[in-house]
Write a protein that holds these residues in place. Structure first.
Motif, PDB file in Angstrom:
ATOM      1  N   ALA A 195       0.826  -1.237  -0.095  1.00  0.00           N
ATOM      2  CA  ALA A 195      -0.072   0.018  -0.072  1.00  0.00           C
ATOM      3  C   ALA A 195       0.940   1.268  -0.001  1.00  0.00           C
ATOM      4  N   GLY A 196       0.415   2.356  -0.616  1.00  0.00           N
ATOM      5  CA  GLY A 196       0.995   3.652  -0.373  1.00  0.00           C
ATOM      6  C   GLY A 196       0.582   4.293   0.865  1.00  0.00           C
ATOM      7  N   GLU A 197       0.372   5.656   0.574  1.00  0.00           N
ATOM      8  CA  GLU A 197       0.047   6.320   1.822  1.00  0.00           C
ATOM      9  C   GLU A 197      -1.566   5.901   2.291  1.00  0.00           C
ATOM     10  N   LYS A 198      -2.407   5.618   1.550  1.00  0.00           N
ATOM     11  CA  LYS A 198      -3.757   5.055   1.805  1.00  0.00           C
ATOM     12  C   LYS A 198      -3.693   3.501   2.144  1.00  0.00           C
ATOM     13  N   PRO A 199      -3.701   3.132   3.268  1.00  0.00           N
ATOM     14  CA  PRO A 199      -3.886   1.565   3.619  1.00  0.00           C
ATOM     15  C   PRO A 199      -5.030   0.787   2.752  1.00  0.00           C
ATOM     16  N   TYR A 200      -4.985  -0.602   2.415  1.00  0.00           N
ATOM     17  CA  TYR A 200      -5.848  -1.270   1.822  1.00  0.00           C
ATOM     18  C   TYR A 200      -6.896  -1.656   2.919  1.00  0.00           C
ATOM     19  N   PRO A 201      -7.935  -2.176   2.679  1.00  0.00           N
ATOM     20  CA  PRO A 201      -8.928  -2.679   3.886  1.00  0.00           C
ATOM     21  C   PRO A 201      -8.343  -3.832   4.645  1.00  0.00           C
ATOM     22  N   LYS A 202      -8.604  -4.057   5.688  1.00  0.00           N
ATOM     23  CA  LYS A 202      -8.163  -5.089   6.521  1.00  0.00           C
ATOM     24  C   LYS A 202      -8.958  -6.303   6.512  1.00  0.00           C
ATOM     25  N   ASP A 203      -8.022  -7.345   6.192  1.00  0.00           N
ATOM     26  CA  ASP A 203      -8.681  -8.923   6.057  1.00  0.00           C
ATOM     27  C   ASP A 203      -9.726  -9.003   5.420  1.00  0.00           C
ATOM     28  N   VAL A 204      -9.986  -8.502   4.155  1.00  0.00           N
ATOM     29  CA  VAL A 204     -10.991  -8.793   3.052  1.00  0.00           C
ATOM     30  C   VAL A 204     -10.586  -9.555   1.950  1.00  0.00           C
ATOM     31  N   ASP A 205     -11.035 -10.435   1.666  1.00  0.00           N
ATOM     32  CA  ASP A 205     -10.881 -11.287   0.438  1.00  0.00           C
ATOM     33  C   ASP A 205     -11.927 -11.463  -0.423  1.00  0.00           C
ATOM     34  N   ILE A 206     -11.559 -11.315  -1.769  1.00  0.00           N
ATOM     35  CA  ILE A 206     -12.745 -11.002  -3.022  1.00  0.00           C
ATOM     36  C   ILE A 206     -12.206 -11.874  -4.118  1.00  0.00           C
ATOM     37  N   ILE A 207     -12.975 -12.471  -4.789  1.00  0.00           N
ATOM     38  CA  ILE A 207     -12.772 -13.321  -6.068  1.00  0.00           C
ATOM     39  C   ILE A 207     -13.317 -12.454  -7.391  1.00  0.00           C
ATOM     40  N   VAL A 208     -12.559 -11.913  -8.052  1.00  0.00           N
ATOM     41  CA  VAL A 208     -12.832 -11.001  -9.189  1.00  0.00           C
ATOM     42  C   VAL A 208     -12.901 -11.772 -10.694  1.00  0.00           C
ATOM     43  N   VAL A 247     -18.945  -2.199 -12.975  1.00  0.00           N
ATOM     44  CA  VAL A 247     -19.582  -2.899 -11.660  1.00  0.00           C
ATOM     45  C   VAL A 247     -19.703  -4.508 -12.037  1.00  0.00           C
ATOM     46  N   THR A 248     -19.035  -5.253 -11.234  1.00  0.00           N
ATOM     47  CA  THR A 248     -19.109  -6.670 -11.620  1.00  0.00           C
ATOM     48  C   THR A 248     -19.613  -7.718 -10.126  1.00  0.00           C
ATOM     49  N   ARG A 249     -20.199  -8.577 -10.559  1.00  0.00           N
ATOM     50  CA  ARG A 249     -20.704  -9.578  -9.345  1.00  0.00           C
ATOM     51  C   ARG A 249     -19.350 -10.228  -9.038  1.00  0.00           C
ATOM     52  N   LEU A 250     -19.239 -10.451  -7.687  1.00  0.00           N
ATOM     53  CA  LEU A 250     -17.952 -11.119  -7.315  1.00  0.00           C
ATOM     54  C   LEU A 250     -18.191 -12.642  -7.096  1.00  0.00           C
ATOM     55  N   ILE A 251     -17.291 -13.373  -7.339  1.00  0.00           N
ATOM     56  CA  ILE A 251     -17.298 -14.770  -7.294  1.00  0.00           C
ATOM     57  C   ILE A 251     -17.679 -15.435  -6.030  1.00  0.00           C
ATOM     58  N   ASP A 252     -18.693 -15.940  -5.534  1.00  0.00           N
ATOM     59  CA  ASP A 252     -19.262 -16.179  -4.165  1.00  0.00           C
ATOM     60  C   ASP A 252     -18.733 -17.699  -4.153  1.00  0.00           C
ATOM     61  N   GLU A 253     -17.617 -17.938  -3.701  1.00  0.00           N
ATOM     62  CA  GLU A 253     -16.937 -19.449  -3.696  1.00  0.00           C
ATOM     63  C   GLU A 253     -15.737 -19.227  -2.915  1.00  0.00           C
ATOM     64  N   ASN A 254     -15.406 -20.352  -2.092  1.00  0.00           N
ATOM     65  CA  ASN A 254     -14.304 -20.201  -1.466  1.00  0.00           C
ATOM     66  C   ASN A 254     -13.056 -20.588  -2.025  1.00  0.00           C
ATOM     67  N   PHE A 255     -12.321 -19.769  -2.371  1.00  0.00           N
ATOM     68  CA  PHE A 255     -10.908 -19.968  -3.175  1.00  0.00           C
ATOM     69  C   PHE A 255      -9.943 -21.149  -2.277  1.00  0.00           C
ATOM     70  N   PRO A 256      -9.309 -22.058  -3.255  1.00  0.00           N
ATOM     71  CA  PRO A 256      -8.695 -22.950  -2.482  1.00  0.00           C
ATOM     72  C   PRO A 256      -7.655 -22.532  -1.529  1.00  0.00           C
ATOM     73  N   LYS A 257      -7.426 -23.441  -0.562  1.00  0.00           N
ATOM     74  CA  LYS A 257      -6.319 -22.751   0.627  1.00  0.00           C
ATOM     75  C   LYS A 257      -4.981 -23.102  -0.155  1.00  0.00           C
ATOM     76  N   TYR A 258      -4.388 -22.096  -0.809  1.00  0.00           N
ATOM     77  CA  TYR A 258      -3.349 -22.270  -1.615  1.00  0.00           C
ATOM     78  C   TYR A 258      -2.019 -22.102  -0.618  1.00  0.00           C
ATOM     79  N   GLU A 259      -1.971 -21.326   0.250  1.00  0.00           N
ATOM     80  CA  GLU A 259      -1.050 -21.345   1.252  1.00  0.00           C
ATOM     81  C   GLU A 259      -0.320 -22.766   1.496  1.00  0.00           C
ATOM     82  N   ALA A 260      -1.039 -23.593   1.807  1.00  0.00           N
ATOM     83  CA  ALA A 260      -0.803 -24.905   2.061  1.00  0.00           C
ATOM     84  C   ALA A 260       0.199 -25.709   1.338  1.00  0.00           C
ATOM     85  N   ILE A 261       0.352 -25.332  -0.104  1.00  0.00           N
ATOM     86  CA  ILE A 261       0.935 -26.173  -1.072  1.00  0.00           C
ATOM     87  C   ILE A 261       2.363 -25.380  -1.355  1.00  0.00           C
TER      88      ILE A 261
END
Length: 391
Positions: A195-208, A247-261
């Motif tokens: 982030a620059g001077e303006k922080p990003y939201p805190k702990d928000v996940d979205i699938i575009v 304006v887009t509808r976000l994908i209402d699914e759970n993204f894979p837990k990729y950190e584990a791999i």
């Protein structure tokens, strides 16, 4: 409804709207663009069930009004006309006959009643976010930052229609940084931006959706994002850039837990110059078997050589290229990858990502995911590629 403008400006307007027009649809209204003239401001809107796009240009207006016009037909006509010419557009009040005059060309096209258009999401007509006073769910992206995140991830999105949770790019906001992640289960890419001077939201996940990511690769101005609703998990995302709104509808699914791999240790490593490996891959690719597109990487620590090998067993053909590399714990190490995937991933690593254009592949074993990282002081880009079983 009448206006005059440079055809080049009208062409650009259509180009911004066309990504929202579906290639196939059962809803006739989605095949059209809603064109509205108010004073000297011309607004075009295109939409389908997933995304809506609105863009405006200034014209010489001579009568307000609205019309639905067939998107693909208008676009096919306009894009082959001389962009240097002037466009005269007219549609008589109470009628739906559209007339275009460009140079010596005259075209009459049947439009539709604008009242037949679909209901549009409320975010499309909401006030534009204030860049200097952003809310908790509003984000500013410099053009280069959002372009980079989109460019680094778009190619790794799954094309499998049954894997909805992988059909877009995951954006993980963590105040001081954001991760953009894409995977199709064979490969994974994670790009990070601070982030620059303006922080990003805190702990928000979205699938575009990937359709939107493709648009973000090509934007020409900075971007403002805003998420809808009070819920922790937004449903819609609005993006403002220049005179365009998506304006887009976000994908209402759970993204894979990729950190584990993501491998955190390695038993062998190879470091190489990206240009030399890409050249070798392009040279041996024509010999690779069409069925599996397999290439082998054979490492020899004694002479610091990695041999890139492709074979077509059916025809008895073999291609080999030797490259000088830096090896660690890679005595006679052999691993196999899809050559197209490997080439695409390495070619997506640019000089801005690396020090001296160097890339390291970290191996755990020949049958486990390999970690591909550009040589850099910060882990702003990591890639994971699954191997092909050796036979």
């Amino acid at each position: 409804m009448k206006f005059t403008t440079q055809l080049s400006e009208f062409q650009k307007l259509l180009q911004k709207i066309m990504p929202a027009i579906p290639s196939r649809t059962t809803i006739d209204a989605y095949e059209n663009i809603l064109l509205t003239l108010s004073g000297n401001e011309l607004t075009a809107i295109g939409a389908d069930v997933e995304i809506s796009i609105k863009s405006t240009i200034n014209v010489d207006g001579a009568g307000d009004g609205s019309i639905l016009m067939p998107a693909k037909k208008i676009n096919e006509i306009v894009k082959v006309l001389d962009a240097a010419k002037e466009l005269n557009f007219s549609c008589e009040a109470g009628g739906y006959e559209i007339k275009l005059v460009v140079g010596k060309g005259k075209y009459t096209i049947k439009g539709r009643d604008p009242e037949d258009y679909v209901d549009l999401p409320s975010l499309l007509t909401a006030d534009k976010p204030d860049k200097d006073n952003l809310g908790e769910k509003e984000i500013f992206f410099p053009k280069d930052t959002i372009q980079r995140l989109a460019e680094k991830t778009h190619f790794a999105v799954s094309t499998d229609e049954y894997r909805l949770n992988m059909s877009g790019v995951l954006l993980q906001f963590h105040e001081s940084y954001v991760n953009a992640v894409a995977t199709d289960s064979f490969r994974l890419v994670r790009a990070t931006a601070f982030a620059g001077e303006k922080p990003y939201p805190k702990d928000v996940d979205i699938i575009v959706p990937v359709r939107v990511i493709e648009i973000l690769r090509k934007i020409d101005t900075d971007l403002l994002m805003s998420m809808d609703g009070e819920d922790a998990k937004p449903s819609y995302l609005r993006m403002d850039f220049g005179n365009t709104i998506i304006v887009t509808r976000l994908i209402d699914e759970n993204f894979p837990k990729y950190e584990a791999i993501i491998p955190h240790t390695s038993n062998a490593e190879v470091t190489f110059d990206t240009a030399s490996v890409l050249t070798a891959l392009k040279r041996v690719a024509p010999i690779s078997n069409e069925k599996n597109k397999k290439c082998k990487l054979e490492m020899n620590a004694e002479n610091g050589i990695m041999t890139v090998i492709t074979e077509n067993e059916d025809l008895g053909e073999v291609a080999k290229e030797e490259i000088s590399v830096e090896l660690m714990n890679a005595d006679n190490y052999l691993v196999s990858f899809n050559i197209g995937y490997l080439e695409q991933m390495i070619s997506n690593i640019t000089s801005n990502d690396t020090t001296n254009n160097l890339v390291t592949i970290h191996f755990v074993s020949p049958d486990k995911a390999a970690l591909i990282k550009p040589k850099s002081e910060q882990d702003l880009l990591i890639m994971i590629l699954m191997p092909i079983r050796l036979t």
